[in-house]
Design a protein around this motif. Sequence first.
Motif, PDB file in Angstrom:
ATOM      1  N   LYS A  14       8.954   4.729   6.985  1.00  0.00           N
ATOM      2  CA  LYS A  14       8.269   3.620   7.661  1.00  0.00           C
ATOM      3  C   LYS A  14       6.817   3.993   7.966  1.00  0.00           C
ATOM      4  CE  LYS A  14       8.465   0.327  11.458  1.00  0.00           C
ATOM      5  NZ  LYS A  14       7.192  -0.159  11.047  1.00  0.00           N
ATOM      6  N   ALA A  17       4.976   3.741   4.684  1.00  0.00           N
ATOM      7  CA  ALA A  17       4.857   2.335   4.277  1.00  0.00           C
ATOM      8  C   ALA A  17       3.798   1.619   5.113  1.00  0.00           C
ATOM      9  CB  ALA A  17       6.203   1.630   4.394  1.00  0.00           C
ATOM     10  N   ASP A  18       3.786   1.867   6.415  1.00  0.00           N
ATOM     11  CA  ASP A  18       2.778   1.246   7.276  1.00  0.00           C
ATOM     12  C   ASP A  18       1.377   1.720   6.890  1.00  0.00           C
ATOM     13  OD1 ASP A  18       4.731  -0.153   8.637  1.00  0.00           O
ATOM     14  OD2 ASP A  18       4.746   1.202  10.377  1.00  0.00           O
ATOM     15  N   ARG A  21       0.109   0.017   3.599  1.00  0.00           N
ATOM     16  CA  ARG A  21       0.178  -1.452   3.555  1.00  0.00           C
ATOM     17  C   ARG A  21      -1.117  -2.060   3.023  1.00  0.00           C
ATOM     18  NH1 ARG A  21       4.100  -3.641   5.622  1.00  0.00           N
ATOM     19  NH2 ARG A  21       4.379  -2.118   7.264  1.00  0.00           N
ATOM     20  N   ALA A  24      -1.294  -1.741  -0.692  1.00  0.00           N
ATOM     21  CA  ALA A  24      -0.406  -2.723  -1.324  1.00  0.00           C
ATOM     22  C   ALA A  24      -1.040  -4.108  -1.349  1.00  0.00           C
ATOM     23  CB  ALA A  24       0.939  -2.764  -0.598  1.00  0.00           C
ATOM     24  N   ILE A  25      -1.701  -4.475  -0.261  1.00  0.00           N
ATOM     25  CA  ILE A  25      -2.364  -5.782  -0.207  1.00  0.00           C
ATOM     26  C   ILE A  25      -3.450  -5.868  -1.278  1.00  0.00           C
ATOM     27  CG2 ILE A  25      -3.913  -7.214   1.198  1.00  0.00           C
ATOM     28  CD1 ILE A  25      -2.208  -6.257   3.648  1.00  0.00           C
ATOM     29  N   ARG A  28      -1.969  -6.353  -4.729  1.00  0.00           N
ATOM     30  CA  ARG A  28      -1.473  -7.709  -4.984  1.00  0.00           C
ATOM     31  C   ARG A  28      -2.591  -8.652  -5.407  1.00  0.00           C
ATOM     32  NH1 ARG A  28       1.546  -6.724  -0.276  1.00  0.00           N
ATOM     33  NH2 ARG A  28       3.652  -6.047  -0.811  1.00  0.00           N
ATOM     34  N   HIS A  58      -9.176   2.641   1.720  1.00  0.00           N
ATOM     35  CA  HIS A  58      -8.355   2.943   2.889  1.00  0.00           C
ATOM     36  C   HIS A  58      -8.180   4.426   3.197  1.00  0.00           C
ATOM     37  CE1 HIS A  58      -7.217  -1.278   3.121  1.00  0.00           C
ATOM     38  NE2 HIS A  58      -7.142  -1.244   1.813  1.00  0.00           N
ATOM     39  N   LEU A 101       6.742  -2.261  -4.541  1.00  0.00           N
ATOM     40  CA  LEU A 101       6.015  -3.492  -4.237  1.00  0.00           C
ATOM     41  C   LEU A 101       6.783  -4.698  -4.743  1.00  0.00           C
ATOM     42  CD1 LEU A 101       2.437  -2.567  -5.455  1.00  0.00           C
ATOM     43  CD2 LEU A 101       3.135  -2.895  -3.098  1.00  0.00           C
ATOM     44  N   THR A 105       6.411  -7.532   0.391  1.00  0.00           N
ATOM     45  CA  THR A 105       6.622  -6.310   1.160  1.00  0.00           C
ATOM     46  C   THR A 105       6.250  -5.069   0.365  1.00  0.00           C
ATOM     47  OG1 THR A 105       8.923  -6.092   0.434  1.00  0.00           O
ATOM     48  CG2 THR A 105       8.543  -7.336   2.458  1.00  0.00           C
ATOM     49  N   VAL A 106       6.076  -3.975   1.101  1.00  0.00           N
ATOM     50  CA  VAL A 106       5.898  -2.665   0.505  1.00  0.00           C
ATOM     51  C   VAL A 106       6.979  -1.766   1.109  1.00  0.00           C
ATOM     52  CG1 VAL A 106       4.179  -1.953   2.216  1.00  0.00           C
ATOM     53  CG2 VAL A 106       4.313  -0.753   0.045  1.00  0.00           C
TER      54      VAL A 106
END
Length: 150
Positions: A14, A17-18, A21, A24-25, A28, A58, A101, A105-106
């Motif tokens: 988690k 993943a956080d 994020r 991942a955005i 997409r 990031h 992905l 969600t990721v």
Amino acid sequence: MLESASGHVAVQEKLIADAIRGVAIELRAVDAVDLVSYIHASKFANVGDLIDSSIELHFKPGTLRFSYSGDVRLDWFGKPVVGLDMEFHAGGVAVFFRMMLDALTVGVDLRHISRGGGACSIAQLEDAIASARLITNNRYRPAPDKIAAR
């Protein structure tokens, strides 16, 4: 696996993943057909370029990177999922994981995590992630006494 150990892994997954994020955005924003076709054709250098462009917004250079491996789960009755093998290295912590992905969600499938060849605590992982992130201007808020009067 012991329940406490699996709970520890779930917390680590988690946290990762956080942390990713935002990456991942950004991914997409890439046309899904292009990403899937590159993976299907094993054009991992192209996939790597797309991922690197997302990471550089990031994370500090060299802390998060694509491992040039991945796949796509796409069938008639399920939602498509892109799996990308990733590495994270910061603060003496090494993490190998698969970023999963889908449209909204990721997820993270943790493969291996260590600190200096040994176990890595939750606090050590949190510190490593914090040290690897880029500091952006929108996160900085001066203390009220430092704001100039108008």
